[in-house]
Design an enzyme around this catalytic site. Structure first.
Site, mmCIF file in Angstrom:
data_model
loop_
_atom_site.group_PDB
_atom_site.id
_atom_site.type_symbol
_atom_site.label_atom_id
_atom_site.label_comp_id
_atom_site.label_asym_id
_atom_site.label_seq_id
_atom_site.Cartn_x
_atom_site.Cartn_y
_atom_site.Cartn_z
ATOM 1 C CG ASP A 63 -58.389 3.647 38.187
ATOM 2 O OD1 ASP A 63 -59.236 3.605 39.081
ATOM 3 O OD2 ASP A 63 -58.590 4.098 37.052
ATOM 4 C CE LYS B 257 -63.748 2.327 38.018
ATOM 5 N NZ LYS B 257 -63.498 3.030 36.785
ATOM 6 C CG MET C 267 -60.205 -3.430 28.945
ATOM 7 S SD MET C 267 -61.516 -2.227 29.258
ATOM 8 C CE MET C 267 -61.471 -1.274 27.758
HETATM 9 N N1 SAH Z 1 -56.293 4.007 29.863
HETATM 10 C C1 SAH Z 1 -55.533 2.795 29.760
HETATM 11 C C2 SAH Z 1 -56.403 1.624 29.349
HETATM 12 C C3 SAH Z 1 -57.500 1.300 30.325
HETATM 13 S S1 SAH Z 1 -58.385 -0.144 29.876
HETATM 14 C C4 SAH Z 1 -54.370 2.985 28.803
HETATM 15 O O1 SAH Z 1 -54.316 3.989 28.073
HETATM 16 O O2 SAH Z 1 -53.473 2.138 28.827
HETATM 17 C C5 SAH Z 1 -57.490 -1.387 30.767
HETATM 18 C C6 SAH Z 1 -56.745 -2.287 29.818
HETATM 19 O O3 SAH Z 1 -55.513 -1.700 29.442
HETATM 20 C C7 SAH Z 1 -56.385 -3.630 30.364
HETATM 21 O O4 SAH Z 1 -57.470 -4.540 30.328
HETATM 22 C C8 SAH Z 1 -55.294 -4.040 29.411
HETATM 23 O O5 SAH Z 1 -55.818 -4.436 28.177
HETATM 24 C C9 SAH Z 1 -54.583 -2.726 29.201
HETATM 25 N N2 SAH Z 1 -53.426 -2.542 30.087
HETATM 26 C C10 SAH Z 1 -53.195 -1.475 30.868
HETATM 27 N N3 SAH Z 1 -52.006 -1.593 31.502
HETATM 28 C C11 SAH Z 1 -51.486 -2.765 31.103
HETATM 29 C C12 SAH Z 1 -50.271 -3.458 31.392
HETATM 30 N N4 SAH Z 1 -49.349 -2.942 32.228
HETATM 31 N N5 SAH Z 1 -50.048 -4.643 30.794
HETATM 32 C C13 SAH Z 1 -50.944 -5.165 29.941
HETATM 33 N N6 SAH Z 1 -52.101 -4.567 29.641
HETATM 34 C C14 SAH Z 1 -52.369 -3.371 30.206
#
Ligand code: SAH
Length: 354
Positions: free
Chosen positions: A134, A156, A267
């Site tokens: 991803d 995506k 998100m």
């Molecule tokens: N499974 C992931 C979340 C997926 S949803 C987890 O546990 O982190 C995707 C969202 O995660 C993004 O829209 C943002 O809100 C957040 N996100 C993931 N990585 C990030 C990063 N390095 N910096 C800021 N937000 C992040």
């Protein structure tokens, strides 16, 4: 102990059956070695070993011993080979071959920093034949971490589903049924807004073995990268992780505002105005500190801080973009104080006074 040897252009003799040795052979080839596969340790004569730097004996996967010469005979052949290698100054290792059945490993890759990958994640990547990854997973080092794997970007971008979820599920299953070890490499933790459970369900429905390796979720780590603790004694004894993918209902705003703890939103950049208005309607104080932490663990990581009443304007002025984690709660003030974010704290205090 792990030894790093440059195998580029060097001869490596692998002794074992072709199928269980397949992944091991692929790994050495990916490391640049010229691999000579021989059916057994006994077949590795001095002539075969000539010019090799390394010999690898591949034992059959566990549970297959019945179809093989006894373990004692295998040990004998290994010992004899060990002696030949010792005389010729060739390194010798012994590895266990992989089963022919494919499998899927769902891996949480953490928030983007290589150091936040787990040891289990690194081990599974090393054995992977194919990696479906991803956008938010730490992809920079994938080629080194998964040297024998085909790397497939199924990422995506928001609003642009490159490979639809059903397509990803099908890919996982079909690669595994073809006998491959498939790694599904996702950002953060696979079970936090990652659709990991849907992928697990698809594998189980197709009777494909599937293992989940949890990851460091951005919900906790991205605030931490900005110095913000999601809990702090005497300030917040709970945190709620919310998806901002779609606006919340009035009831949800009421419940969230009523909890009195930290609210972490993933998100949530595009729905920030609705969330802030909803929480305000639900009675949250206008002075409640809010932070938007963008691109955690990247060189362009940035924190924009404000209050419930100022954050929409502040985030708009700063042109805050996804990916970002929003933090709503007094812990934001604690974080800014701890990390010496004096300028931001002053701005926050100013907005509190106004
Ligand atoms: N499974 C992931 C979340 C997926 S949803 C987890 O546990 O982190 C995707 C969202 O995660 C993004 O829209 C943002 O809100 C957040 N996100 C993931 N990585 C990030 C990063 N390095 N910096 C800021 N937000 C992040």
């Amino acid at each position: 102990m792990q030894l790093e040897i440059d195998l580029t252009g060097r001869r490596v003799v692998v002794a074992g059956d072709a199928r269980p040795s397949r992944r091991i052979v692929a790994r050495y080839r990916a490391a640049g070695a010229e691999v000579d596969l021989r059916p057994s340790a006994a077949a590795c004569t001095a002539t075969v070993l000539d010019g090799a730097v390394l010999a690898v004996v591949v034992d059959p996967p566990s549970g297959r011993a019945g179809q093989r010469p006894t373990a004692a005979r295998a040990d004998q052949a290994f010992n004899a080979l060990q002696e030949r290698c010792r005389r010729s100054g060739i390194l010798l290792t012994r590895e266990t071959g992989a089963t022919d059945t494919g499998a899927v490993t769902l891996i949480g890759g953490g928030p983007g920093a290589l150091g936040l990958l787990t040891l289990d994640a690194v081990a599974a990547l090393r054995e992977a034949d194919v990696v479906l990854y991803d956008r938010l997973a730490p992809t920079d080092a994938l080629a080194q971490l998964a040297p024998a794997a085909e790397l497939v970007d199924v990422g995506k971008l928001p609003g642009h589903h490159r490979v639809p979820q059903a397509g990803i599920n099908e890919l996982l299953v079909s690669h595994a049924l073809a006998g491959r070890h498939v790694v599904r490499f996702k950002g953060g933790d696979p079970f936090v807004f990652g659709r990991g459970s849907e992928e697990l369900a698809a594998c189980l429905a197709a009777q494909v073995p599937c293992r989940v390796v949890p990851g460091v979720s951005s919900a906790i780590s991205v605030p931490a990268a900005a110095g913000i603790p999601v809990t702090h004694r005497g300030v917040s004894a709970m945190f709620t992780v919310v998806s901002g993918h779609a606006p919340l209902t009035e009831e949800e705003h009421l419940h969230l505002a009523g909890l009195g703890g930290t609210i972490v939103v993933l998100m949530g950049v595009s729905t920030l105005p609705q969330l802030v208005a909803g929480l305000a309607r639900a009675g949250m104080r206008p002075e409640m500190p809010v932070a938007v932490v963008e691109r955690g663990y990247s060189t362009s990581q940035r924190t924009t801080a404000g209050t419930l009443s100022t954050i929409v304007t502040a985030a708009g002025a700063a042109r805050c973009q996804s990916p970002a984690v929003l933090v709503i709660g007094e812990v934001v003030r604690v974080g800014l104080e701890l990390s010496g974010g004096a300028a931001q704290l002053a701005r926050l205090t100013e907005s509190l006074a106004s």
